[in-house]
Structure formats: structure tokens, C-alpha cells
Design a protein around this motif. Structure first.
Motif, PDB file in Angstrom:
ATOM      1  N   TYR A  44       0.821  -1.205   0.000  1.00 23.68           N
ATOM      2  CA  TYR A  44       0.000   0.000   0.000  1.00 23.68           C
ATOM      3  C   TYR A  44       0.858   1.260   0.000  1.00 23.68           C
ATOM      4  CZ  TYR A  44      -3.353   3.391   2.034  1.00 23.68           C
ATOM      5  OH  TYR A  44      -4.144   4.474   2.306  1.00 23.68           O
ATOM      6  N   TYR A  45       1.832   1.286   0.863  1.00 21.65           N
ATOM      7  CA  TYR A  45       2.648   2.503   0.940  1.00 21.65           C
ATOM      8  C   TYR A  45       3.571   2.644  -0.262  1.00 21.65           C
ATOM      9  CZ  TYR A  45       0.560   3.171   5.455  1.00 21.65           C
ATOM     10  OH  TYR A  45      -0.365   3.355   6.444  1.00 21.65           O
ATOM     11  N   ALA A  46       3.717   1.566  -1.026  1.00 22.76           N
ATOM     12  CA  ALA A  46       4.458   1.678  -2.277  1.00 22.76           C
ATOM     13  C   ALA A  46       3.518   2.091  -3.410  1.00 22.76           C
ATOM     14  CB  ALA A  46       5.136   0.359  -2.597  1.00 22.76           C
ATOM     15  N   GLY A  47       2.227   2.236  -3.081  1.00 23.48           N
ATOM     16  CA  GLY A  47       1.258   2.685  -4.088  1.00 23.48           C
ATOM     17  C   GLY A  47       0.637   1.558  -4.887  1.00 23.48           C
ATOM     18  N   ASN A  48       0.845   0.287  -4.478  1.00 23.56           N
ATOM     19  CA  ASN A  48       0.243  -0.832  -5.222  1.00 23.56           C
ATOM     20  C   ASN A  48      -0.576  -1.750  -4.334  1.00 23.56           C
ATOM     21  OD1 ASN A  48       1.990  -0.081  -7.472  1.00 23.56           O
ATOM     22  ND2 ASN A  48       3.610  -1.019  -6.236  1.00 23.56           N
ATOM     23  N   PRO A  49      -1.611  -1.250  -3.680  1.00 24.90           N
ATOM     24  CA  PRO A  49      -2.370  -2.149  -2.801  1.00 24.90           C
ATOM     25  C   PRO A  49      -3.000  -3.286  -3.596  1.00 24.90           C
ATOM     26  CG  PRO A  49      -3.566  -0.116  -3.170  1.00 24.90           C
ATOM     27  CD  PRO A  49      -2.201   0.076  -3.774  1.00 24.90           C
ATOM     28  N   GLU A  50      -3.042  -4.456  -2.963  1.00 30.13           N
ATOM     29  CA  GLU A  50      -3.652  -5.614  -3.619  1.00 30.13           C
ATOM     30  C   GLU A  50      -5.111  -5.756  -3.215  1.00 30.13           C
ATOM     31  OE1 GLU A  50      -1.736  -9.321  -2.711  1.00 30.13           O
ATOM     32  OE2 GLU A  50      -0.228  -8.930  -4.245  1.00 30.13           O
ATOM     33  N   ILE A  51      -5.454  -5.209  -2.046  1.00 21.05           N
ATOM     34  CA  ILE A  51      -6.829  -5.328  -1.562  1.00 21.05           C
ATOM     35  C   ILE A  51      -7.339  -3.934  -1.184  1.00 21.05           C
ATOM     36  CG2 ILE A  51      -6.562  -7.695  -0.712  1.00 21.05           C
ATOM     37  CD1 ILE A  51      -6.081  -6.596   2.069  1.00 21.05           C
ATOM     38  N   SER A  52      -8.653  -3.851  -0.985  1.00 18.72           N
ATOM     39  CA  SER A  52      -9.240  -2.551  -0.668  1.00 18.72           C
ATOM     40  C   SER A  52      -8.904  -2.145   0.767  1.00 18.72           C
ATOM     41  CB  SER A  52     -10.757  -2.631  -0.821  1.00 18.72           C
ATOM     42  OG  SER A  52     -11.269  -3.467   0.191  1.00 18.72           O
ATOM     43  N   ASP A  53      -9.076  -0.864   1.069  1.00 14.58           N
ATOM     44  CA  ASP A  53      -8.839  -0.388   2.435  1.00 14.58           C
ATOM     45  C   ASP A  53      -9.779  -1.094   3.408  1.00 14.58           C
ATOM     46  OD1 ASP A  53      -6.984   1.241   1.368  1.00 14.58           O
ATOM     47  OD2 ASP A  53      -7.912   3.134   1.985  1.00 14.58           O
ATOM     48  N   ALA A  54     -11.008  -1.300   2.971  1.00 14.66           N
ATOM     49  CA  ALA A  54     -11.982  -1.966   3.845  1.00 14.66           C
ATOM     50  C   ALA A  54     -11.496  -3.366   4.198  1.00 14.66           C
ATOM     51  CB  ALA A  54     -13.339  -2.022   3.166  1.00 14.66           C
ATOM     52  N   ALA A  55     -10.947  -4.066   3.218  1.00 16.36           N
ATOM     53  CA  ALA A  55     -10.451  -5.418   3.466  1.00 16.36           C
ATOM     54  C   ALA A  55      -9.235  -5.363   4.384  1.00 16.36           C
ATOM     55  CB  ALA A  55     -10.096  -6.105   2.151  1.00 16.36           C
ATOM     56  N   TYR A  56      -8.353  -4.408   4.116  1.00 12.67           N
ATOM     57  CA  TYR A  56      -7.180  -4.260   4.966  1.00 12.67           C
ATOM     58  C   TYR A  56      -7.602  -3.947   6.402  1.00 12.67           C
ATOM     59  CZ  TYR A  56      -3.245  -2.363   7.393  1.00 12.67           C
ATOM     60  OH  TYR A  56      -2.316  -2.132   8.359  1.00 12.67           O
ATOM     61  N   ASP A  57      -8.512  -3.001   6.545  1.00  9.78           N
ATOM     62  CA  ASP A  57      -8.964  -2.620   7.885  1.00  9.78           C
ATOM     63  C   ASP A  57      -9.568  -3.814   8.617  1.00  9.78           C
ATOM     64  OD1 ASP A  57      -8.125  -0.073   7.438  1.00  9.78           O
ATOM     65  OD2 ASP A  57     -10.110   0.754   7.012  1.00  9.78           O
ATOM     66  N   ALA A  58     -10.283  -4.659   7.879  1.00 10.61           N
ATOM     67  CA  ALA A  58     -10.907  -5.823   8.498  1.00 10.61           C
ATOM     68  C   ALA A  58      -9.839  -6.762   9.059  1.00 10.61           C
ATOM     69  CB  ALA A  58     -11.792  -6.555   7.488  1.00 10.61           C
ATOM     70  N   ILE A  59      -8.747  -6.922   8.312  1.00 14.38           N
ATOM     71  CA  ILE A  59      -7.665  -7.792   8.786  1.00 14.38           C
ATOM     72  C   ILE A  59      -7.003  -7.168  10.016  1.00 14.38           C
ATOM     73  CG2 ILE A  59      -5.412  -8.779   8.200  1.00 14.38           C
ATOM     74  CD1 ILE A  59      -6.247  -8.778   5.303  1.00 14.38           C
ATOM     75  N   GLU A  60      -6.737  -5.857   9.927  1.00 11.64           N
ATOM     76  CA  GLU A  60      -6.083  -5.185  11.045  1.00 11.64           C
ATOM     77  C   GLU A  60      -6.978  -5.212  12.288  1.00 11.64           C
ATOM     78  OE1 GLU A  60      -3.660  -1.249  10.438  1.00 11.64           O
ATOM     79  OE2 GLU A  60      -5.121  -0.966  12.033  1.00 11.64           O
ATOM     80  N   ASP A  61      -8.280  -4.995  12.085  1.00  8.28           N
ATOM     81  CA  ASP A  61      -9.209  -5.022  13.219  1.00  8.28           C
ATOM     82  C   ASP A  61      -9.259  -6.396  13.873  1.00  8.28           C
ATOM     83  OD1 ASP A  61      -9.781  -2.400  12.788  1.00  8.28           O
ATOM     84  OD2 ASP A  61     -11.715  -2.743  11.807  1.00  8.28           O
ATOM     85  N   GLU A  62      -9.217  -7.428  13.036  1.00  7.43           N
ATOM     86  CA  GLU A  62      -9.247  -8.781  13.600  1.00  7.43           C
ATOM     87  C   GLU A  62      -7.983  -9.036  14.414  1.00  7.43           C
ATOM     88  OE1 GLU A  62      -9.917 -11.983  10.757  1.00  7.43           O
ATOM     89  OE2 GLU A  62      -9.512 -13.472  12.319  1.00  7.43           O
ATOM     90  N   LEU A  63      -6.850  -8.586  13.892  1.00  9.02           N
ATOM     91  CA  LEU A  63      -5.593  -8.748  14.631  1.00  9.02           C
ATOM     92  C   LEU A  63      -5.683  -7.996  15.956  1.00  9.02           C
ATOM     93  CD1 LEU A  63      -2.653  -9.695  14.837  1.00  9.02           C
ATOM     94  CD2 LEU A  63      -1.968  -7.643  13.579  1.00  9.02           C
ATOM     95  N   ARG A  64      -6.230  -6.786  15.919  1.00 12.63           N
ATOM     96  CA  ARG A  64      -6.329  -5.972  17.131  1.00 12.63           C
ATOM     97  C   ARG A  64      -7.230  -6.661  18.157  1.00 12.63           C
ATOM     98  NH1 ARG A  64      -7.380  -1.385  14.912  1.00 12.63           N
ATOM     99  NH2 ARG A  64      -5.215  -0.757  14.840  1.00 12.63           N
ATOM    100  N   ALA A  65      -8.288  -7.302  17.666  1.00 10.82           N
ATOM    101  CA  ALA A  65      -9.208  -7.980  18.582  1.00 10.82           C
ATOM    102  C   ALA A  65      -8.549  -9.193  19.226  1.00 10.82           C
ATOM    103  CB  ALA A  65     -10.470  -8.387  17.841  1.00 10.82           C
TER     104      ALA A  65
END
Ligand SMILES: NC(=O)c1ccc[n+]([C@@H]2O[C@H](COP(=O)([O-])OP(=O)(O)OC[C@H]3O[C@@H](n4cnc5c(N)ncnc54)[C@H](O)[C@@H]3O)[C@@H](O)[C@H]2O)c1
Ligand SMILES: [Zn+2]
Length: 667
Positions: A44-65
Motif C-alpha cells: 500500500y505505501y508503495a502505491g500498489n495495494p492488492e486489496i481494498s482499504d476496507a479489506a485491509y482494515d478488516a484484517i487489522e481489526d481482527e488482529l487488534r481484537a
């Protein structure tokens, strides 16, 4: 899932990870999630995300939980910054923001600030906030020395970023000189305005990714189309509030996102405002609002953790989506014969409901997703609609293939455009669909989907005629039904008799044969069922508003249902020709908005009294029937212009009564 406290999440209060509470399955999942968070950040920070922000956030949220203190979550940006650009160190590290995604979480943040400030003299946090648009772009630090632009460094991992000065210097909103002397570090966001994207990069869909790409091109091409908006200045002790800070940035000639002083209630109202339209009207993308404690002194008191200030939060626009695993892909045959793919996923909680089934829309969508059993997918649930599979987040299984036979009846399926269909007329799904359509068209409200399903499954109903031959005991004998309901249901369908011709035709549920079409036929002179049944395709096709496709569907549909129709007529369920006489003779009516009774029933009421129902407001319309005759809807306005009378359903009934009585007195 429990929301983790924003401030303590990273502070080691929770000891899930590595502690006794973490079972092996969780640990595996946590490692997997953490790895994916890092991989997607790097992309993402290289400008080539493979998945949407929503999908990324879902993964990060699950990790946080699962692991609130995971070190990955404490990091900012991406550690694996691979770059050809010269790396540069931020004198004052650049951080990120904690996020909240709803009102309750925002209020909790305010409450938490108050708690932390309990011993300090301060004005109430909820009255002294500052709110700014949260730009969805690339963070950048721009450095000025004695009024001259000298450096521009990306956020990177917060400590080391890329020196992209040459490109930033060419961007809009970055003055080469400012009147402030000394050393100055201002912080902002590189964005690509939607108007610039449209003009200079037609076909591009993500302004953020485009801006990321343009910022880092070695030849600097296109950087001039980017814009930088600023929101922060590092360590400028004499500025007392966020509000003053924004004012000061503007005075120096920097552009800022829209922002202002606010109370908590106003922030919430503003957020709703943005979510419901203001955001969509902007010329740039934002992914939320940033809410700050206005006083910078208070912000300092609150401090920060993991480079995330306690005195500010990102109030993100919610995307009710979560990641789940596909357990199977089913192909359901619907009432029209259309086969709809459905993903059965591991249960996840979404917007307050447990979700296990998510629509895959159609076979084409399944193909384009490349979805298969075992995959991790992003499931969304917007505005309470049916849950939907948005994207494959992690490919694990082999892609699902559309079936060749119907899962209900086993018949071969046919493909039509993006859809696959079961065309077997005796398929249980189709029978249910046809019965459902009949019940709907005649307006029998007592009948629910479940009852129809039960009757069809019990073999008691195969075609509309069967409905009229049902006995009270047939329904009363079904699971969870009683005599009272049975009687009510049967009375209701009998009370609807006789059916007018348009209602009868609509009730058959022939493809493309809606009420409007049926009326069109009647007003074109096809006033009896016989006339319509013997009409040729070519003669129907020339009726204005019909056309060849509808004509073909009608002729084909009526022929396919020939025996059923004959049996209905033989049993006396015969459509009545519209009363040319009757209290409403020669009057026209149109319905708008939702009424207290089904449209079909109202239509029936008008037509059986000799009136005609029109589909829209025209000059020949006499009465528009609506819940509120003082309505300012466009239909109502138009009707007023034409001199049409606006009346309620009750007034319609009075009208029938009055005219009937008047006719009686005359006769
Ligand atoms: N699609 C992917 O694969 C992927 C991967 C990683 C991250 N992401 C996305 O990146 C975001 C997380 O990144 P983050 O840690 O940079 O946090 P963030 O972007 O959500 O929030 C912090 C940033 O907001 C910016 N910002 C914009 N307007 C601001 C304002 N008015 N005041 C203060 N700051 C403002 C600043 O640059 C700040 O660093 C999420 O939206 C996430 O979905 C996506
Ligand atoms: Zn079938």
C-alpha cells in the motif's frame, strides 16, 4: 466483538498474545494476520495495494481484537520501505492516528480524555474540539529554512522516509517561499483532486494510488497535477489551539482541508452530514474526519502512545465489512428460475447481525471474483441489505464453477447473458415463485412466504387454481398454523374475487408482463382474456409501449400456461372485463407513495367500479391518490399544475360511495 480501549490497546494491559490465554489456533491466526498486515502495508505505501482499504482494515481489526498489543499494530506506515529514493530522517517523527468508527466510540474517546485530564484544570473536552476533513492521500513533511522550501520527506515508517523534494516542489499548494523565518516543519497530505484526475488521467479510478505513484516518479512527470493540503506544524510552541494553527497555516499561504472549532454534538452532526452527501460532493477523497482536542496545551498533557496522539482521533466513515472464510458456494434457484450463487461463510457479526450467507450476485460475479471454498473474503452489509461478498482477500481454494443442473429439481440449466436459469416449469422453486406472484398480485396480505413454501412442499399447491380448492384443514394441518389463520387466509383470497383482467394477467407472473403492460393491452382494445390469448405476436408488437420483446414474452408465456389458465376459467376464476359503467366510469386515477393497502387491491377497487388506473401523472388524470394530499413531491406538484385532484385512500372510498348514491338517486 469487544472494542479495545484506544489508549491502552498498545500499552500492555491486555496480555492475550504469548500469554496463557492464547491457544494454538489463535496464535497461528495472529501470526498469519500480522504477516498479512505487514505485507499489505508494504504494498500500500508503495502505491500498489492488492486489496481494498476496507479489506485491509478488516484484517487489522481482527488482529487488534485477537492481540491488542501486537507490535505490528504499534508501528506506523511500513518498515519494509524499499525505495530508490534517498532516505531521510524526520527530525520530529511523523505519527498516525487512532481511529473510531461510530458515535459511541467517539463519545468514549471524549470520556477517556476527560478521565485522563481529571486532575488538570481544563475546559470540558466535549465543548472544545476542533474538527478537520481527513484527507485520503500520502503524508508528507515539508521543511522550510529561512522562508525557502528545502526538503520534502514522506512519512515512511514515521522515522525514515523518502526525500521526494523535487516532486513536491512542483505540486500545487507548495509555495517555494514563505514569509516565516527560521526552521519550519509543516505537515500535510498529497492528494490528487478528482477534477485533475479526470482531466489528466482519464480511466484512473483511485486518486490516492495515483497520487502515490506520481509522487514517486523519478522523472517527476505529473507531479504538477497533485495538490498538497496542510494540517500541522511541528513544535510551534506559541500557537495555543488547533484553530489558530490552521489560521496560521492559511496566513502563510498553505491550503488546508476544511476545518473548524466544534462541540461534540456538532462533530457528530457534521459527520452524518458528510456521510450523507457532503463527502460525495467534494473534489477530493476523504476517509473520515479528524477530531482534535482544540487546546494544544491539553493535547500535550494527554501525550501520545506509539506515535498516535491521545488528543486526536480519526473518526472514520464506517464500512460495515468483515473478513470471513468461505465454507461452500451454493447455487439457489429463485422464484423466477434464476440461479443465484450464495457463499456460506464462517459466521461473522456485521452491523449487529450474525452473517453466514452472503450473496455472490450472479455467475459472472463469481467468475470475476475467482472465489472458491477456503478463500478469505470481504463480506459487507450496507444499509441493512443482504450481505454481499465484495472481494477475495486471500485466495486459498480452487475457484467455484457454475453448475449445469438445478439444485432443486435437477433439470439442465440454461445461460442467458450474465445469468443462469432453471426453465423447468415443475421445479419446486418456480412453482413457489408463481404462487407467490399470484398472492402478491391479488393483494392477499395474510399470506407469507413461509406458508406458500409449506403448501408447495406438501404438494397441496402446484398452480394458482389449487389455492381456491384449499380447505381450512389443509392449512390448519401444517406446522405452526391453526384454524384461525387458515380461515383468514382462505377468506382473503376468495374476497378478492372476481379479479379484473389486468390483475388476473399480472397474477400469472409471465415474464415482462407487469400491471402496466396488462393495462396497456386493455386500453389498446384487448379488453377480454380471449382477445389477448388469440392475439398474434406481430399485432401486439405494434402497440405503443410494448415492442417485440414484450409481445413475444406475452404470447410465449400465455401459451406455456394454457392448461393452467383453462383450468382456472373452468373453475370460475375468470377475469372480469372492466366495468364500463359504475360509479367511477370515465374517471382516471393514479397512485403514488406507499398506501395502507397493496397497490393491487386499490387498483382492483378502482377498476371494479369502472375507473381507469394510469401509471403516471398526465393531463388526462382526474385523481392522484396519496397519503398526504399536501405533499410537495414532484408527482404531486405536477398533478396540481394539471388541475388533478389530490385525495387520500379514504377520500377515494367516499368518492365511490357518493357517486354510487348519486347514481342510485337518479335511477
Ligand atoms: N489497502 C491496503 O492494502 C492498505 C494497507 C495498509 C493501509 N491501508 C490504509 O491506510 C490507512 C491507515 O494508514 P495510517 O496509519 O496512515 O493511518 P490513517 O491514514 O488512517 O490516519 C493517519 C493519517 O491521516 C492523515 N491525515 C489526513 N488528514 C488529516 C488531518 N486533517 N489531520 C491529521 N492527519 C490527517 C495523516 O497523514 C495521518 O498520518 C487505512 O485507511 C488503511 O485502510 C490500506
Ligand atoms: Zn429447477
Amino acid at each position: 466483538m469487544k472494542q479495545v480501549d484506544l489508549f491502552e490497546a498498545h500499552a500492555g494491559k491486555h496480555t492475550l498474545q504469548g500469554g496463557v490465554e492464547t491457544d494454538a489456533a489463535h496464535r497461528e491466526r495472529i501470526d498469519d494476520l500480522a504477516q498479512r498486515v505487514e505485507r499489505h502495508r508494504a504494498l500500500y505505501y508503495a502505491g500498489n495495494p492488492e486489496i481494498s482499504d476496507a479489506a485491509y482494515d478488516a484484517i487489522e481489526d481482527e488482529l487488534r481484537a485477537l492481540s491488542p498489543t501486537h507490535p505490528v499494530l504499534a508501528r506506523v506506515g511500513s518498515a519494509s520501505l524499499v525505495t530508490e529514493w534517498e532516505k531521510a530522517r524526520h527530525e520530529i517523527p511523523m505519527g498516525s492516528l487512532n481511529k473510531v468508527v461510530n458515535e459511541d466510540e467517539l463519545r468514549a474517546w471524549v470520556a477517556r480524555c476527560e478521565e485522563l485530564l481529571a486532575k488538570e484544570a481544563h475546559s470540558p473536552v466535549e465543548r472544545e474540539l476542533f474538527v478537520a476533513e481527513k484527507l485520503d492521500g500520502i503524508s508528507i513533511e515539508v521543511l522550510y529554512k529561512d522562508g525557502k522550501l528545502v526538503d520534502a520527506i514522506t512519512r515512511g515508517d514515521g522515522e525514515w522516509g523518502e526525500r521526494i523534494t523535487a516532486n513536491v516542489a512542483r505540486m500545487k499548494g507548495v509555495p517555494a517561499r514563505i514569509r516565516e523565518r527560521g526552521h519550519l516543519s509543516v505537515r500535510g497530505e498529497i492528494i490528487l483532486r478528482l477534477s485533475d484526475m479526470k482531466r489528466h488521467f482519464p480511466g484512473v479510478t483511485s486518486p490516492r494510488n495515483m497520487a502515490a505513484g506520481l509522487s514517486k516518479r523519478f522523472d517527476g512527470q505529473g507531479a504538477e497535477h497533485c495538490t498538497v493540503l496542510f494540517y500541522d506544524v511541528a513544535e510551534h510552541a506559541e500557537i495555543p489551539t488547533c484553530r489558530k494553527r490552521f489560521d496560521w497555516l492559511r496566513e502563510l499561504g498553505f491550503g488546508t482541508p476544511q476545518a473548524g472549532h466544534s462541540t461534540l454534538d456538532d462533530v457528530i452532526e457534521l459527520y452524518r452530514n458528510y456521510a450523507s452527501g457532503r463527502r460525495a460532493a467534494l473534489d477530493y477523497e476523504i476517509d473520515g474526519l479528524v477530531v482534535y482536542v482544540d487546546s494544544l496545551h491539553v493535547q500535550t498533557l494527554l501525550g501520545d502512545l506509539n506515535r498516535r496522539p491521545r488528543g486526536a482521533v480519526a473518526f472514520k466513515f464506517a464500512s460495515p465489512a468483515k473478513v470471513s472464510k468461505v465454507l461452500s458456494v451454493l447455487w439457489d434457484t429463485g422464484p423466477s428460475g434464476r440461479v443465484t450463487p450464495v457463499a456460506i461463510v464462517e459466521p461473522v457479526e456485521l452491523a449487529g447481525a450474525m452473517v453466514q450467507r452472503a450473496s455472490l450476485h450472479n455467475a459472472a460475479h463469481v467468475r470475476s471474483l475467482g472465489i472458491g471454498v477456503g478463500d478469505e473474503v470481504l463480506v459487507s452489509r450496507r444499509n441493512d441489505v443482504i450481505p454481499y461478498v465484495e472481494e477475495v482477500v486471500e485466495k486459498r481454494g480452487t475457484s467455484a464453477q457454475p453448475p449445469t443442473t438445478c439444485s432443486v429439481c435437477g433439470a439442465s440449466l440454461v445461460t442467458e447473458g450474465e445469468y443462469i436459469l432453471c426453465r423447468n416449469n415443475s421445479c419446486r422453486a418456480l412453482i413457489e415463485g408463481r404462487i407467490h406472484n399470484w398472492i402478491d398480485a391479488i393483494g392477499a396480505l395474510e399470506w407469507g412466504d413461509k406458508l406458500i413454501e409449506q403448501l408447495v412442499a406438501a404438494g397441496l399447491v402446484r398452480e394458482p387454481l389449487d389455492l381456491y380448492n384449499l380447505q381450512v384443514k389443509d392449512i390448519a394441518g401444517l406446522e405452526r398454523r391453526g384454524e384461525k389463520i387458515a380461515k383468514k387466509c382462505l377468506d382473503q383470497i376468495k374476497n378478492r374475487l372476481p379479479l379484473t383482467l389486468p390483475v388476473f394477467l399480472t397474477a400469472l407472473g409471465i415474464e415482462g408482463f407487469a400491471l402496466q403492460t396488462a393495462r396497456l393491452l386493455v386500453s389498446a382494445g384487448y379488453g377480454t382474456l380471449d382477445k389477448i390469448r388469440t392475439a398474434k405476436e406481430a399485432e401486439l408488437a405494434v402497440i405503443p409501449g410494448l415492442g417485440t420483446i414484450k409481445a413475444a414474452n406475452i404470447v410465449r408465456g400465455l401459451a406455456a400456461r394454457k392448461d393452467e389458465i383453462d383450468r382456472l376459467i373452468a373453475a370460475g376464476i375468470e377475469p372480469v372485463t372492466l366495468a364500463a359503467e359504475g360509479p367511477l366510469a370515465s374517471l382516471t386515477f393514479c397512485f403514488t407513495g406507499s398506501g395502507t393497502r397493496p397497490r393491487g387491491e386499490l387498483t382492483q377497487l378502482v377498476e371494479s367500479n369502472g375507473g381507469r388506473v394510469l401509471g403516471s401523472v398526465t393531463k388526462e388524470l382526474n385523481y392522484l391518490i396519496l397519503a398526504d394530499p399536501s405533499s410537495a413531491s414532484s408527482k404531486a406538484e405536477k398533478a396540481r399544475k394539471y388541475g388533478t385532484k389530490l385525495i387520500t385512500e379514504e377520500q377515494l372510498e367516499q368518492l365511490i360511495e357518493e357517486r354510487r348514491n348519486a347514481a342510485g338517486n337518479e335511477g
